[in-house]
Motif scaffolding. Structure first.
Motif, short mmCIF file in Angstrom:
data_model
loop_
_atom_site.label_atom_id
_atom_site.label_comp_id
_atom_site.label_asym_id
_atom_site.label_seq_id
_atom_site.Cartn_x
_atom_site.Cartn_y
_atom_site.Cartn_z
N LYS A 135 0.83 -1.20 0.00
CA LYS A 135 0.00 0.00 0.00
C LYS A 135 0.87 1.25 0.00
O LYS A 135 0.54 2.24 -0.67
N ARG A 139 0.70 4.01 -2.85
CA ARG A 139 0.30 5.34 -2.39
C ARG A 139 1.34 6.39 -2.82
O ARG A 139 0.98 7.50 -3.22
N ASP A 152 -8.72 9.34 -2.30
CA ASP A 152 -9.64 9.01 -1.22
C ASP A 152 -10.49 7.79 -1.58
O ASP A 152 -10.73 6.92 -0.74
N GLU A 155 -8.35 4.66 -1.16
CA GLU A 155 -8.14 4.35 0.25
C GLU A 155 -9.36 3.69 0.87
O GLU A 155 -9.25 2.73 1.63
#
Length: 235
Positions: A135, A139, A152, A155
């Motif tokens: 992740k 990211r 967002d 996530e």
């Protein structure tokens, strides 16, 4: 095992994590009504955080909120998880295309460092560490896009497959493939080739989905007994 929740995390987010965990563990089954008062007692909190957490879970597709009456647990099946992967794939392909346009050697040094951390996590053989490292790697790339709404979305929606991954682990071959795909993705970004980067993400998430489905099929959870053939050895 679910990852630890920071003490500073707002109550409604902590409760959402706990309810999500219980749904995946089978403590709450498809069609079951979740009453706000019962949930407040179960998680030792007031009714307001429960209401807020249920709206979060509704956004993830895990429950359907009933006005003033709590919520109903939705079915978690192959289509449900496949739909999540399809949405994530579409958004992450957009993000890496945008990231490729602005990728430079200095920012890619950070991405490369995250790839090294993932490889080290694979060597340790810990599922949670591998998931966290993966992740962080993605990211670092996705943030280059500058698209906060898409970030967002990723996530929030990735919590569904992530929670299942923590339950059933990875196939060893899948982890090796993921490591190679990370290297290819870095190369595509270094060449500012958005189309190639998107193709790699497409293959990356397809491989992740297939591996997860195989491992769910091999689990003892009867909800996933129809998820294709049995998975091979792994963690």
């Amino acid at each position: 095992m679910m990852p630890k929740i920071a003490a500073s995390t707002p109550t409604y987010l902590r409760i959402a994590d706990l309810i999500r965990k219980d749904i995946f563990a089978g403590s709450f089954i498809a069609g079951q009504r979740l009453k706000i008062l019962d949930l407040a007692k179960r998680y030792v909190t007031s009714q307001m955080p429960i209401r807020e957490s249920l709206h979060i879970l509704q956004g993830e597709g895990l429950v359907r909120v009933l006005p003033n009456r709590g919520a109903v647990v939705q079915a978690i099946n192959e289509k449900f998880l496949a739909d999540h992967y399809d949405m994530l794939k579409a958004i992450e392909m957009l993000l890496v295309r945008n990231a490729a346009e602005v990728a430079s050697s200095d920012v890619l040094d950070f991405v490369k460092a995250e790839a090294v951390k993932f490889n080290k996590a694979v060597g340790k053989g810990d599922v949670a560490s591998c998931l966290r490292a993966d992740k962080r790697f993605h990211r670092a790339i996705n943030r280059l896009s500058g698209n906060d709404l898409a970030l967002d979305f990723v996530e929030r929606q990735s919590k569904i497959p992530d929670a299942q991954r923590l339950r059933v682990g990875y196939g060893l071959e899948r982890l090796r493939e993921a490591s190679g795909e990370h290297e290819k993705l870095i190369d595509a970004l270094a060449a500012n080739d958005g189309d190639q980067a998107a193709k790699i993400i497409d293959a990356h998430l397809t491989g992740a989905k297939e591996d997860l489905f195989l491992r769910l099929a091999a689990s003892d959870d009867i909800r996933f007994s129809g998820f294709g053939r049995k998975a091979g050895s792994g963690w």
